[in-house]
Write a protein that holds these residues in place. Sequence first.
Motif, PDB file in Angstrom:
ATOM      1  N   TYR A   1       0.840  -1.238   0.007  1.00  0.00           N
ATOM      2  CA  TYR A   1      -0.195  -0.064  -0.200  1.00  0.00           C
ATOM      3  C   TYR A   1       0.991   1.285   0.073  1.00  0.00           C
ATOM      4  O   TYR A   1       0.564   2.164  -0.684  1.00  0.00           O
ATOM      5  N   TRP A   2       1.925   1.196   0.603  1.00  0.00           N
ATOM      6  CA  TRP A   2       2.836   2.430   0.602  1.00  0.00           C
ATOM      7  C   TRP A   2       3.368   2.764  -0.711  1.00  0.00           C
ATOM      8  O   TRP A   2       3.467   3.608  -1.215  1.00  0.00           O
ATOM      9  N   VAL A   3       3.755   1.707  -1.327  1.00  0.00           N
ATOM     10  CA  VAL A   3       4.214   1.645  -2.967  1.00  0.00           C
ATOM     11  C   VAL A   3       3.173   2.193  -3.601  1.00  0.00           C
ATOM     12  O   VAL A   3       3.260   3.094  -4.549  1.00  0.00           O
ATOM     13  N   ILE A   4       1.785   1.648  -3.512  1.00  0.00           N
ATOM     14  CA  ILE A   4       0.839   2.178  -4.463  1.00  0.00           C
ATOM     15  C   ILE A   4       0.268   3.381  -4.072  1.00  0.00           C
ATOM     16  O   ILE A   4       0.194   4.173  -4.988  1.00  0.00           O
ATOM     17  N   GLY A   5       0.164   4.041  -2.936  1.00  0.00           N
ATOM     18  CA  GLY A   5       0.145   5.286  -2.451  1.00  0.00           C
ATOM     19  C   GLY A   5       1.185   6.295  -3.115  1.00  0.00           C
ATOM     20  O   GLY A   5       0.800   7.422  -3.590  1.00  0.00           O
ATOM     21  N   TYR A   6       2.502   5.893  -2.990  1.00  0.00           N
ATOM     22  CA  TYR A   6       3.409   6.647  -3.398  1.00  0.00           C
ATOM     23  C   TYR A   6       3.328   6.712  -5.357  1.00  0.00           C
ATOM     24  O   TYR A   6       3.200   7.984  -5.599  1.00  0.00           O
ATOM     25  N   THR A  11      -9.838  -0.448  -0.152  1.00  0.00           N
ATOM     26  CA  THR A  11      -9.979   0.918  -0.025  1.00  0.00           C
ATOM     27  C   THR A  11      -9.887   1.648   1.007  1.00  0.00           C
ATOM     28  O   THR A  11      -9.346   2.934   0.921  1.00  0.00           O
ATOM     29  N   ASN A  12     -10.373   1.198   2.182  1.00  0.00           N
ATOM     30  CA  ASN A  12     -10.036   1.948   3.592  1.00  0.00           C
ATOM     31  C   ASN A  12      -8.538   2.110   3.683  1.00  0.00           C
ATOM     32  O   ASN A  12      -8.029   3.187   4.093  1.00  0.00           O
ATOM     33  N   ALA A  13      -7.587   1.069   3.471  1.00  0.00           N
ATOM     34  CA  ALA A  13      -6.165   1.182   3.632  1.00  0.00           C
ATOM     35  C   ALA A  13      -5.790   2.231   2.765  1.00  0.00           C
ATOM     36  O   ALA A  13      -4.696   3.219   3.030  1.00  0.00           O
ATOM     37  N   LEU A  14      -6.128   2.122   1.317  1.00  0.00           N
ATOM     38  CA  LEU A  14      -5.637   3.049   0.339  1.00  0.00           C
ATOM     39  C   LEU A  14      -5.824   4.545   0.737  1.00  0.00           C
ATOM     40  O   LEU A  14      -4.789   5.641   0.527  1.00  0.00           O
ATOM     41  N   VAL A  15      -7.180   4.724   1.189  1.00  0.00           N
ATOM     42  CA  VAL A  15      -7.433   6.130   1.716  1.00  0.00           C
ATOM     43  C   VAL A  15      -6.640   6.782   2.690  1.00  0.00           C
ATOM     44  O   VAL A  15      -6.270   7.657   2.877  1.00  0.00           O
ATOM     45  N   LYS A  16      -6.220   5.598   3.797  1.00  0.00           N
ATOM     46  CA  LYS A  16      -5.436   6.118   5.045  1.00  0.00           C
ATOM     47  C   LYS A  16      -3.967   6.414   4.634  1.00  0.00           C
ATOM     48  O   LYS A  16      -3.307   7.315   4.953  1.00  0.00           O
ATOM     49  N   VAL A  17      -3.479   5.661   3.442  1.00  0.00           N
ATOM     50  CA  VAL A  17      -1.980   5.692   3.101  1.00  0.00           C
ATOM     51  C   VAL A  17      -2.035   7.076   2.368  1.00  0.00           C
ATOM     52  O   VAL A  17      -1.202   7.929   2.662  1.00  0.00           O
ATOM     53  N   MET A  18      -3.060   7.557   1.363  1.00  0.00           N
ATOM     54  CA  MET A  18      -3.039   8.833   0.582  1.00  0.00           C
ATOM     55  C   MET A  18      -2.991   9.859   1.849  1.00  0.00           C
ATOM     56  O   MET A  18      -2.592  11.106   1.576  1.00  0.00           O
ATOM     57  N   MET A  58       8.372   3.595   4.531  1.00  0.00           N
ATOM     58  CA  MET A  58       8.783   1.848   4.401  1.00  0.00           C
ATOM     59  C   MET A  58       9.757   1.377   5.178  1.00  0.00           C
ATOM     60  O   MET A  58       9.484   0.237   5.977  1.00  0.00           O
ATOM     61  N   LEU A  59      10.773   2.064   5.564  1.00  0.00           N
ATOM     62  CA  LEU A  59      11.807   1.579   6.447  1.00  0.00           C
ATOM     63  C   LEU A  59      11.603   1.654   7.687  1.00  0.00           C
ATOM     64  O   LEU A  59      11.903   0.767   8.504  1.00  0.00           O
ATOM     65  N   ALA A  60      10.621   2.515   7.993  1.00  0.00           N
ATOM     66  CA  ALA A  60      10.141   2.607   9.551  1.00  0.00           C
ATOM     67  C   ALA A  60       9.394   1.497   9.852  1.00  0.00           C
ATOM     68  O   ALA A  60       9.315   0.826  11.050  1.00  0.00           O
ATOM     69  N   ASN A  61       8.221   1.186   9.110  1.00  0.00           N
ATOM     70  CA  ASN A  61       7.363   0.278   8.923  1.00  0.00           C
ATOM     71  C   ASN A  61       8.166  -1.317   9.137  1.00  0.00           C
ATOM     72  O   ASN A  61       7.636  -2.067   9.881  1.00  0.00           O
ATOM     73  N   ILE A  62       9.180  -1.186   8.343  1.00  0.00           N
ATOM     74  CA  ILE A  62      10.017  -2.600   8.289  1.00  0.00           C
ATOM     75  C   ILE A  62      10.676  -2.780   9.612  1.00  0.00           C
ATOM     76  O   ILE A  62      10.779  -3.784  10.223  1.00  0.00           O
ATOM     77  N   ALA A  63      11.240  -1.644   9.982  1.00  0.00           N
ATOM     78  CA  ALA A  63      11.663  -1.719  11.475  1.00  0.00           C
ATOM     79  C   ALA A  63      10.800  -2.090  12.615  1.00  0.00           C
ATOM     80  O   ALA A  63      11.041  -2.864  13.610  1.00  0.00           O
ATOM     81  N   TYR A  64       9.619  -1.496  12.632  1.00  0.00           N
ATOM     82  CA  TYR A  64       8.635  -1.846  13.667  1.00  0.00           C
ATOM     83  C   TYR A  64       8.267  -3.367  13.609  1.00  0.00           C
ATOM     84  O   TYR A  64       8.118  -3.931  14.526  1.00  0.00           O
ATOM     85  N   PHE A  65       7.998  -3.849  12.464  1.00  0.00           N
ATOM     86  CA  PHE A  65       7.703  -5.211  12.120  1.00  0.00           C
ATOM     87  C   PHE A  65       9.022  -6.211  12.786  1.00  0.00           C
ATOM     88  O   PHE A  65       8.524  -7.326  12.969  1.00  0.00           O
ATOM     89  N   THR A  66      10.203  -5.694  12.784  1.00  0.00           N
ATOM     90  CA  THR A  66      11.343  -6.753  13.219  1.00  0.00           C
ATOM     91  C   THR A  66      11.258  -6.526  14.704  1.00  0.00           C
ATOM     92  O   THR A  66      12.096  -7.619  15.191  1.00  0.00           O
ATOM     93  N   SER A  67      10.815  -5.814  15.582  1.00  0.00           N
ATOM     94  CA  SER A  67      11.079  -5.506  16.991  1.00  0.00           C
ATOM     95  C   SER A  67       9.991  -6.488  17.771  1.00  0.00           C
ATOM     96  O   SER A  67      10.396  -6.650  18.929  1.00  0.00           O
TER      97      SER A  67
END
Length: 425
Positions: A93-98, A253-260, A299-308
């Motif tokens: 979703y981050w990529v699509i939003g970008y 759609t809800n996710a995409l709205v929040k990403v935008m 994206m890097l921040a989200n990856i970081a959160y998922f690792t911890s």
Amino acid sequence: MGFSFMPKATVSKQDEGSDDVSIIDDGSLHFTAEGGANSTQLTYQEASGAPIEVNSPLGYSVGYVTVVFLNLSKMIGTGVFTTPGSVGLSLFYWVIGYLVASSMLSVYLEFASYFPSRSGSEVVYLEQSYPRPKYFFPTVFAMQTVLFSFSSSNAVVLAQYLFKLAESEASDWQLKGVAVASYSVAFLVLVFNTKWSLHLANAIGFVKLITLIFIGITGLVVLGGNVSAIPDSKINFRNAFEGTSAATVYGATNALVKVMFSYKGYENAFNVVNEVRNPVKTLRWSAPVSLTLTATLYMLANIAYFTSASKDEILKSKIGVASLFFEKVFGTSGASRALNFLICLSAFGNLIAVLIGQSRVLRECGRQGVLPFTGFWTSTRPFGTPLGPYTLKWALTVIMILAPPAGDAFNFGLSQPIHELAPHS
């Protein structure tokens, strides 16, 4: 590239045998050709619109760095520090939003190339795209901009994090009081000097950038299995798509709205175009850089959160996910408190960036002549700043903080306290 309202063919015909191209007739439309001191390019615009300010009364203090940080500071508030959303689809979703945000940014870039000496972005672009019925779109947009010109939600979020930093519980009125005080400080910072207020916005934006870069790099180190406090850093990346509710149409759609919503702010620098020297060249690369940089940091921040931490730990945590990340990696609540300070600074920078951009929008609405008391909106006395728009935005924000109940004061801001990327499973 071009829009039908630009009278390029008419200009060339009028120019033959005459040096006077200041007024160009094209049927019922009448275009003027004029240049601003910030650009060598002439601006052709419908004559019923606000005239070009040949010399910007707000100066020319916006450069490449300021463009990047005005956009970045508006896009990055507190949401990226709060929750990463579901594991499986969030990065997609981050990529699509970008990509969607990039396509919209390209439209702003084209408009800026047509109107390099007009600040206010949408105010100007709607005015010139739809010159008939005369004054209809400028009037509607001006009313909407004035009525909803408040940032109560962002101020309340900053107040919430200030109380978290102080490790104390706040009553509703204490929260409102701190929110009003925080926004008042942002207002006073900007009122007295345009150049130095932009420098301050750049400095805070730089701290945001460094903070997220640090989180991103730390996350990659954790993902590599180099932190003993986190024995299984890849737990969230196994079967990451299993059970996610974002697979439904509503969830997607809800996710995409929040990403935008999280990318909202890529257009902020277009509000100050007439304060940029050689704006077409400056914006052509610095605006896309700010968007790309923000998307990468997200994206890097989200990856970081998922690792911890596991997904269950993230969902059940009563602190922000960035705070959880710091506690997991560094093992102390002091690290989480230091992060809360950086989040407060980030939220304050967001208030400043939004106030800078919106003040120019309000000022341009006043210049169109569709609002009463034109001098109030357009004057830059006595400090060389748009004092009228700043004051209105401050007053409306204070009202919207104090008048509704504490929870509603946030929700009525048409915003959200956290930028969820997708519904949790």
